[in-house]
Design a protein around this motif. Sequence first.
Motif, PDB file in Angstrom:
ATOM      1  N   UNK A  96       0.836  -1.199   0.000  1.00  0.00           N
ATOM      2  CA  UNK A  96       0.000   0.000   0.000  1.00  0.00           C
ATOM      3  C   UNK A  96       0.873   1.252   0.000  1.00  0.00           C
ATOM      4  N   UNK A  97       1.866   1.262   0.909  1.00  0.00           N
ATOM      5  CA  UNK A  97       2.729   2.436   1.029  1.00  0.00           C
ATOM      6  C   UNK A  97       3.488   2.693  -0.264  1.00  0.00           C
ATOM      7  N   UNK A 147      -9.018   8.786   5.453  1.00  0.00           N
ATOM      8  CA  UNK A 147      -8.785   7.516   6.155  1.00  0.00           C
ATOM      9  C   UNK A 147      -8.572   6.451   5.086  1.00  0.00           C
ATOM     10  N   UNK A 148      -7.448   5.769   5.176  1.00  0.00           N
ATOM     11  CA  UNK A 148      -7.056   4.802   4.144  1.00  0.00           C
ATOM     12  C   UNK A 148      -7.327   3.385   4.649  1.00  0.00           C
ATOM     13  N   UNK A 149      -8.201   2.711   4.010  1.00  0.00           N
ATOM     14  CA  UNK A 149      -8.587   1.323   4.292  1.00  0.00           C
ATOM     15  C   UNK A 149      -9.258   1.123   5.644  1.00  0.00           C
ATOM     16  N   UNK A 150      -8.728   1.736   6.718  1.00  0.00           N
ATOM     17  CA  UNK A 150      -9.330   1.608   8.045  1.00  0.00           C
ATOM     18  C   UNK A 150      -9.936   2.938   8.449  1.00  0.00           C
ATOM     19  N   UNK A 151     -11.153   2.914   8.944  1.00  0.00           N
ATOM     20  CA  UNK A 151     -11.820   4.155   9.318  1.00  0.00           C
ATOM     21  C   UNK A 151     -11.182   4.765  10.565  1.00  0.00           C
ATOM     22  N   UNK A 174     -12.583  12.134   4.315  1.00  0.00           N
ATOM     23  CA  UNK A 174     -13.043  11.071   3.410  1.00  0.00           C
ATOM     24  C   UNK A 174     -12.477   9.738   3.860  1.00  0.00           C
ATOM     25  N   UNK A 175     -13.090   8.695   3.348  1.00  0.00           N
ATOM     26  CA  UNK A 175     -12.633   7.328   3.648  1.00  0.00           C
ATOM     27  C   UNK A 175     -12.586   6.563   2.335  1.00  0.00           C
ATOM     28  N   UNK A 176     -11.455   5.898   2.082  1.00  0.00           N
ATOM     29  CA  UNK A 176     -11.367   5.045   0.884  1.00  0.00           C
ATOM     30  C   UNK A 176     -10.984   3.650   1.341  1.00  0.00           C
ATOM     31  N   UNK A 177     -11.723   2.664   0.901  1.00  0.00           N
ATOM     32  CA  UNK A 177     -11.474   1.308   1.356  1.00  0.00           C
ATOM     33  C   UNK A 177     -12.038   0.322   0.337  1.00  0.00           C
ATOM     34  N   UNK A 178     -11.901  -0.952   0.655  1.00  0.00           N
ATOM     35  CA  UNK A 178     -12.654  -1.959  -0.085  1.00  0.00           C
ATOM     36  C   UNK A 178     -13.934  -2.206   0.705  1.00  0.00           C
ATOM     37  N   UNK A 179     -14.947  -2.727   0.053  1.00  0.00           N
ATOM     38  CA  UNK A 179     -16.207  -2.972   0.737  1.00  0.00           C
ATOM     39  C   UNK A 179     -15.993  -4.089   1.769  1.00  0.00           C
ATOM     40  N   UNK A 180     -15.834  -3.675   3.018  1.00  0.00           N
ATOM     41  CA  UNK A 180     -15.420  -4.614   4.062  1.00  0.00           C
ATOM     42  C   UNK A 180     -16.495  -5.643   4.395  1.00  0.00           C
ATOM     43  N   UNK A 214      -3.203  -1.492  -5.754  1.00  0.00           N
ATOM     44  CA  UNK A 214      -2.978  -0.486  -6.811  1.00  0.00           C
ATOM     45  C   UNK A 214      -4.273   0.293  -7.073  1.00  0.00           C
ATOM     46  N   UNK A 215      -5.402  -0.435  -7.012  1.00  0.00           N
ATOM     47  CA  UNK A 215      -6.702   0.208  -7.254  1.00  0.00           C
ATOM     48  C   UNK A 215      -7.016   1.202  -6.144  1.00  0.00           C
ATOM     49  N   UNK A 216      -6.793   0.760  -4.893  1.00  0.00           N
ATOM     50  CA  UNK A 216      -7.085   1.645  -3.764  1.00  0.00           C
ATOM     51  C   UNK A 216      -6.172   2.874  -3.807  1.00  0.00           C
ATOM     52  N   UNK A 217      -4.896   2.642  -4.080  1.00  0.00           N
ATOM     53  CA  UNK A 217      -3.958   3.767  -4.153  1.00  0.00           C
ATOM     54  C   UNK A 217      -4.390   4.738  -5.253  1.00  0.00           C
ATOM     55  N   UNK A 218      -4.773   4.212  -6.407  1.00  0.00           N
ATOM     56  CA  UNK A 218      -5.178   5.089  -7.517  1.00  0.00           C
ATOM     57  C   UNK A 218      -6.400   5.923  -7.121  1.00  0.00           C
TER      58      UNK A 218
END
Length: 348
Positions: A42-43, A110-114, A123-129, A283-287
Motif C-alpha cells: 500500500x505504502x 482515512x485509508x482502508x481503516x476508518x 473522506x474514507x477510501x477502502x474496499x467494501x469490508x 494499486x486500485x485503492x492507491x489510484x
Amino acid sequence: MKKILAIVLSLMLVCASFGALADGQKVGVSMPTKDLQRWNQDGENMQKQLEAAGYTVDLQFASNDVQQQLNQVTNMINSGCEVLVIAAIEGSSLGSALDLAKEKGIPVIAYDRLLMESDGVSYYATFDNYMVGQVQGNFIKEKLDLDNADGPFVMEITAGDPGDNNANFFYSGAMDVLKPYIDAGKIVVVSGQIDFSAVATPTWKTEIAQQRADSIISSYYADGTNIDAWLCSNDSTALGVTNALEANYDGTWPIITGQDCDISNVKNMIAGKQAMSVFKDTRTLAAQVVKMVGQILAGETVDVNDTETYNNNKIVVPSFLCAPVFADVNNYEALLVDSGYYTADQLK
Ligand code: BGC
C-alpha cells in the motif's frame, strides 16, 4: 514485461485523472506497520502513484505502535503536508492529531481503516469490508452445501483486531451468512467461541491467531474430531491457524478462508492448505486515493459512492468503496500474475 506494462498503465491512468501534474504539494502517508506484506505494498503504491502525479510524499510506517503513529502524523502536519492519508493502527487513537489537522484546515483521508471518534476526517477510501466477509461466509456455505447436506458440520472462527473498525465488518459480513446455520444446529462450533470478542485477534498477529488455534485444537480436537471449516477474517490470521493445524491436528483438512492474497497464503492456496482468499488490489485503492487527493487540492467534488455506512461515532464519513475479488487456486494466476501484481517466481 507485463508488470512494466501494468505499472505504465496505472501511472497513465493516474496522470489522465488529473490532466496536468501537481506542483510538488506535500502529501503525508501514514501506514500502520511494515510487518504485514499488504501495508508495504500500500505504502509503495501510494508513493509511486503520488510522485508520478507530481506530489512530494512523506511516507511513514509506525511499527504497530500507536504513539509512534501519533508522533509521525503530528510531524506531518507541522512540516507542511497539505493532505494526510492515514491507515490507522488503532482507529480511535489519533484524536489529538486529527484535531490539529482540522484546526489547520488539512484534509484527512482515512485509508482502508476508518478513523474513529473524530470529525477531523474528510473522506474514507477502502474496499467494501462487509462484502469481504460475505464472500468468505458464502464460500463456506457453498463448499459445505449447507442448504442441502445433512451435517452437522464443525467450524471454528478467527476474527481480526478489535481496535480496527474493519474487523467487525468482516466478521458480521461472514456471520450474517453463517450464524443462521449455527443457530439451526447445522454448523457446530465445538469450542463454543462464537462472539466477536471471543474470536478476535489483537493486532491481527499470526502468532496470536496460532496460539489461540493451538489451544482450541488441543482442548477440543485431540480426540480426533474433524474440523470442516475454519473461518479466518484475513491471511495473517489464516496463516496462524494453518500453522497450528499443521503442528497438532490429525483430522481431515478444513476449508480455511482468508483475505489479502499475501504471498505465503497464495502459496498455501496452491498447496491446497488454504481454500480461498479475497484479493484487494492495493494499486486500485492507491489510484482512488491519489484521485481523491487531486480532487481535494483542486477544490473539485470528490468521488464517493457511499455516504451512509461508515459512521465513526462522530460523523458519517463520505466513502469510496472499491470492490473486493474472490480468489482461489483456479483464478490466482489471472488475478495476481497476469496483472503484474506478483511474478510467478514470487509464488514458487
Ligand atoms: C485490512 C485487511 C488486513 C488487516 C490486517 C485490515 O484493516 O482491511 O486487509 O488484512 O487489516 O492488517
